[in-house]
Scaffold this motif. Structure first.
Motif, PDB file in Angstrom:
ATOM      1  N   THR A 113       1.121  -1.599   0.027  1.00  0.00           N
ATOM      2  CA  THR A 113       0.164  -0.163   0.372  1.00  0.00           C
ATOM      3  C   THR A 113       0.520   1.292  -0.231  1.00  0.00           C
ATOM      4  N   PHE A 114       1.721   1.210   0.860  1.00  0.00           N
ATOM      5  CA  PHE A 114       2.616   1.941   1.109  1.00  0.00           C
ATOM      6  C   PHE A 114       3.138   2.791  -0.757  1.00  0.00           C
ATOM      7  N   CYS A 115       4.011   1.441  -1.472  1.00  0.00           N
ATOM      8  CA  CYS A 115       4.344   1.522  -2.656  1.00  0.00           C
ATOM      9  C   CYS A 115       3.569   2.527  -3.135  1.00  0.00           C
ATOM     10  N   ILE A 116       2.294   1.907  -3.526  1.00  0.00           N
ATOM     11  CA  ILE A 116       1.365   2.313  -4.323  1.00  0.00           C
ATOM     12  C   ILE A 116       0.901   3.685  -3.527  1.00  0.00           C
ATOM     13  N   LEU A 117       0.921   4.275  -2.906  1.00  0.00           N
ATOM     14  CA  LEU A 117       0.330   5.485  -2.446  1.00  0.00           C
ATOM     15  C   LEU A 117       1.450   6.089  -2.636  1.00  0.00           C
ATOM     16  N   ASN A 118       2.568   5.716  -2.251  1.00  0.00           N
ATOM     17  CA  ASN A 118       4.026   7.280  -2.539  1.00  0.00           C
ATOM     18  C   ASN A 118       4.471   7.669  -3.758  1.00  0.00           C
ATOM     19  N   GLN A 119       4.066   7.629  -5.302  1.00  0.00           N
ATOM     20  CA  GLN A 119       4.528   7.468  -6.472  1.00  0.00           C
ATOM     21  C   GLN A 119       4.712   9.170  -6.362  1.00  0.00           C
ATOM     22  N   LYS A 120       5.303   8.838  -7.191  1.00  0.00           N
ATOM     23  CA  LYS A 120       5.171  10.214  -7.547  1.00  0.00           C
ATOM     24  C   LYS A 120       4.499  11.382  -8.676  1.00  0.00           C
ATOM     25  N   ASN A 121       4.373  12.481  -7.999  1.00  0.00           N
ATOM     26  CA  ASN A 121       3.301  13.308  -8.852  1.00  0.00           C
ATOM     27  C   ASN A 121       2.044  12.476  -8.558  1.00  0.00           C
ATOM     28  N   THR A 122       1.868  11.633  -7.370  1.00  0.00           N
ATOM     29  CA  THR A 122       0.339  11.209  -7.576  1.00  0.00           C
ATOM     30  C   THR A 122      -0.340  11.584  -6.343  1.00  0.00           C
ATOM     31  N   SER A 123      -1.967  11.804  -6.686  1.00  0.00           N
ATOM     32  CA  SER A 123      -2.494  11.794  -5.749  1.00  0.00           C
ATOM     33  C   SER A 123      -3.799  10.808  -5.096  1.00  0.00           C
ATOM     34  N   PHE A 124      -4.300   9.955  -4.461  1.00  0.00           N
ATOM     35  CA  PHE A 124      -5.047   8.603  -3.756  1.00  0.00           C
ATOM     36  C   PHE A 124      -6.688   9.541  -2.695  1.00  0.00           C
ATOM     37  N   MET A 125      -7.599   9.005  -3.525  1.00  0.00           N
ATOM     38  CA  MET A 125      -8.544   9.146  -2.875  1.00  0.00           C
ATOM     39  C   MET A 125      -8.779   7.854  -1.648  1.00  0.00           C
ATOM     40  N   LEU A 126      -9.692   7.436  -0.870  1.00  0.00           N
ATOM     41  CA  LEU A 126      -9.595   6.636  -0.218  1.00  0.00           C
ATOM     42  C   LEU A 126     -10.843   6.558   0.243  1.00  0.00           C
ATOM     43  N   ASN A 127     -11.910   5.307  -0.422  1.00  0.00           N
ATOM     44  CA  ASN A 127     -13.109   4.804  -0.157  1.00  0.00           C
ATOM     45  C   ASN A 127     -13.860   4.237   0.667  1.00  0.00           C
ATOM     46  N   ILE A 128     -14.132   3.744   1.662  1.00  0.00           N
ATOM     47  CA  ILE A 128     -14.707   2.561   2.409  1.00  0.00           C
ATOM     48  C   ILE A 128     -16.321   2.601   1.840  1.00  0.00           C
ATOM     49  N   ALA A 129     -16.213   0.822   2.102  1.00  0.00           N
ATOM     50  CA  ALA A 129     -18.098   0.860   1.204  1.00  0.00           C
ATOM     51  C   ALA A 129     -18.924  -0.236   2.153  1.00  0.00           C
ATOM     52  N   LEU A 130     -19.203  -0.038   2.751  1.00  0.00           N
ATOM     53  CA  LEU A 130     -20.296  -0.832   3.821  1.00  0.00           C
ATOM     54  C   LEU A 130     -21.324  -1.307   3.611  1.00  0.00           C
ATOM     55  N   GLU A 131     -21.211  -2.486   4.282  1.00  0.00           N
ATOM     56  CA  GLU A 131     -23.228  -3.260   3.829  1.00  0.00           C
ATOM     57  C   GLU A 131     -23.083  -4.068   5.468  1.00  0.00           C
ATOM     58  N   ALA A 132     -24.278  -3.551   5.447  1.00  0.00           N
ATOM     59  CA  ALA A 132     -25.302  -3.754   7.088  1.00  0.00           C
ATOM     60  C   ALA A 132     -25.365  -5.168   7.082  1.00  0.00           C
ATOM     61  N   GLU A 133     -25.999  -5.407   7.946  1.00  0.00           N
ATOM     62  CA  GLU A 133     -26.411  -6.661   8.110  1.00  0.00           C
ATOM     63  C   GLU A 133     -28.078  -7.106   7.193  1.00  0.00           C
ATOM     64  N   ASP A 134     -28.468  -5.900   7.425  1.00  0.00           N
ATOM     65  CA  ASP A 134     -29.856  -6.501   6.777  1.00  0.00           C
ATOM     66  C   ASP A 134     -29.822  -5.310   5.046  1.00  0.00           C
ATOM     67  N   GLY A 135     -28.208  -5.605   4.838  1.00  0.00           N
ATOM     68  CA  GLY A 135     -28.819  -5.554   3.311  1.00  0.00           C
ATOM     69  C   GLY A 135     -28.113  -4.637   2.920  1.00  0.00           C
ATOM     70  N   SER A 136     -28.505  -2.577   3.505  1.00  0.00           N
ATOM     71  CA  SER A 136     -28.556  -0.937   3.616  1.00  0.00           C
ATOM     72  C   SER A 136     -26.927  -1.061   3.499  1.00  0.00           C
ATOM     73  N   GLN A 137     -26.591   0.057   2.752  1.00  0.00           N
ATOM     74  CA  GLN A 137     -25.719   0.553   2.110  1.00  0.00           C
ATOM     75  C   GLN A 137     -24.938   1.434   2.376  1.00  0.00           C
ATOM     76  N   ALA A 138     -23.943   2.339   2.655  1.00  0.00           N
ATOM     77  CA  ALA A 138     -23.269   3.727   3.390  1.00  0.00           C
ATOM     78  C   ALA A 138     -21.562   3.563   2.374  1.00  0.00           C
ATOM     79  N   TYR A 139     -21.169   4.916   2.215  1.00  0.00           N
ATOM     80  CA  TYR A 139     -19.681   5.214   2.207  1.00  0.00           C
ATOM     81  C   TYR A 139     -19.359   6.132   3.210  1.00  0.00           C
ATOM     82  N   ALA A 140     -17.689   5.952   2.636  1.00  0.00           N
ATOM     83  CA  ALA A 140     -17.466   7.613   3.760  1.00  0.00           C
ATOM     84  C   ALA A 140     -15.996   7.305   2.251  1.00  0.00           C
ATOM     85  N   THR A 141     -15.449   8.552   1.773  1.00  0.00           N
ATOM     86  CA  THR A 141     -14.448   8.880   0.907  1.00  0.00           C
ATOM     87  C   THR A 141     -13.713   9.655   1.402  1.00  0.00           C
ATOM     88  N   TYR A 142     -11.635   9.439   0.890  1.00  0.00           N
ATOM     89  CA  TYR A 142     -11.551  10.660   1.929  1.00  0.00           C
ATOM     90  C   TYR A 142     -10.318  11.069   0.763  1.00  0.00           C
TER      91      TYR A 142
END
Length: 293
Positions: A135-164
């Motif tokens: 992960t460090f190698c991917i994120l620390n490439q020159k002249n790049t920036s990355f977003m992080l996406n957290i995708a979540l699913e509940a026990e009842d099937g509902s979904q949510a996400y968080a992005t940074y």
């Protein structure tokens, strides 16, 4: 005369036979190339022999030709001397996502040592943790920036996400300190939490055998005295901070059938109750605009 004619005839047959053989080989080679380009490799569990710096790079290179499918690819981040397999999600929100972590059904044990979390574990076709070094190698490439996406699913099937946006981690010497930028999503900003002591941003990674969680010699979490956040969370590894509201590497509560903390994103609530999470994933993508559309 007859013998001479037979020899000439045999030479002609040999020549035609060689021509047929050559044409057959060419057809086989062309067929293999067509299968490769159409991504219809019959060995579906074998990684595509396509190299790129990361999954965003692969999508950008193939996007003008045809849609690259989701699956296991071989990547080699810019500036590194080694390549490794990674799962590329080419379907989620425009594609080009390098998957860092996936929880589905609890088949893989995430109660692991520092070395395991550093090198990675699990199966890329199912549940896995890619590894902090990769992960460090991917994120620390020159002249790049990355977003992080957290995708979540509940026990009842509902979904949510968080992005940074502007997500990156420091190197092994700092125990892979995590940094996140602006939050956007529907699950809440569990990494920063509600209180100062909840904030996991700019925290190093911790496991039960390497403790960096700010609980020295102890701290109180939800009224309980805690000596190690990893131990408190069933020996899972995460960027803990006394101990915080996020931990996607906890025990898979649904399949284990036990009432414990489990996979946590405690800012995701319904009717003021914390959602019980069944599946989760962490993905990164090169940032070409503030947030995906």
């Amino acid at each position: 005369m007859v013998k001479s004619m037979m020899e000439e005839h045999q030479k002609s047959l040999d020549f035609l036979s060689n021509q047929v053989s050559e044409l057959t080989n060419k057809v086989l080679l062309l067929n293999a190339e067509v299968l490769k380009k159409k991504n219809t490799d019959p060995f579906i569990h074998r990684p595509f022999q396509t190299h790129g710096f990361d999954c965003s790079d692969i999508k950008n290179n193939f996007g003008t030709i045809s849609k690259a499918p989701s699956g296991i690819y071989i990547i080699q981040p810019e500036g590194t001397q080694f390549s490794f397999e990674a799962f590329c999600d080419m379907d989620y929100r425009g594609g080009g996502w390098t998957v860092l972590q996936k929880r589905i059904d609890g088949t893989i044990d995430f109660q692991r040592t520092w070395l395991d979390y550093m090198e990675g574990f699990g199966e890329l076709s199912g549940e896995f943790w890619l590894g902090l070094r990769k992960t460090f190698c991917i994120l620390n490439q020159k002249n790049t920036s990355f977003m992080l996406n957290i995708a979540l699913e509940a026990e009842d099937g509902s979904q949510a996400y968080a992005t940074y946006d502007n997500f990156w981690i420091e190197d092994e010497k700092t125990s892979f300190i995590m940094h996140v930028g602006r939050y956007f999503g529907t699950a809440g900003d569990a990494i920063r939490g509600y209180k100062k002591e909840d904030n996991q941003n700019a925290m190093p990674f911790s496991t039960y055998d390497i403790d960096n969680d700010n609980c020295y010699p102890s701290c109180f979490f939800n009224g309980t005295k805690v000596n190690s956040c990893s131990q408190h969370n069933n020996k899972s590894g995460w960027w803990f901070s006394q101990c915080g509201l996020a931990n996607l590497n906890g025990v898979h509560r649904v399949t284990r059938g036990i009432d414990i903390a489990g996979i946590q994103w405690d800012t995701w609530k319904e009717n003021n109750s914390i959602i019980k999470i069944k599946s989760a994933s962490m993905k990164i993508k090169r940032t070409h605009y503030p947030f995906y559309k």
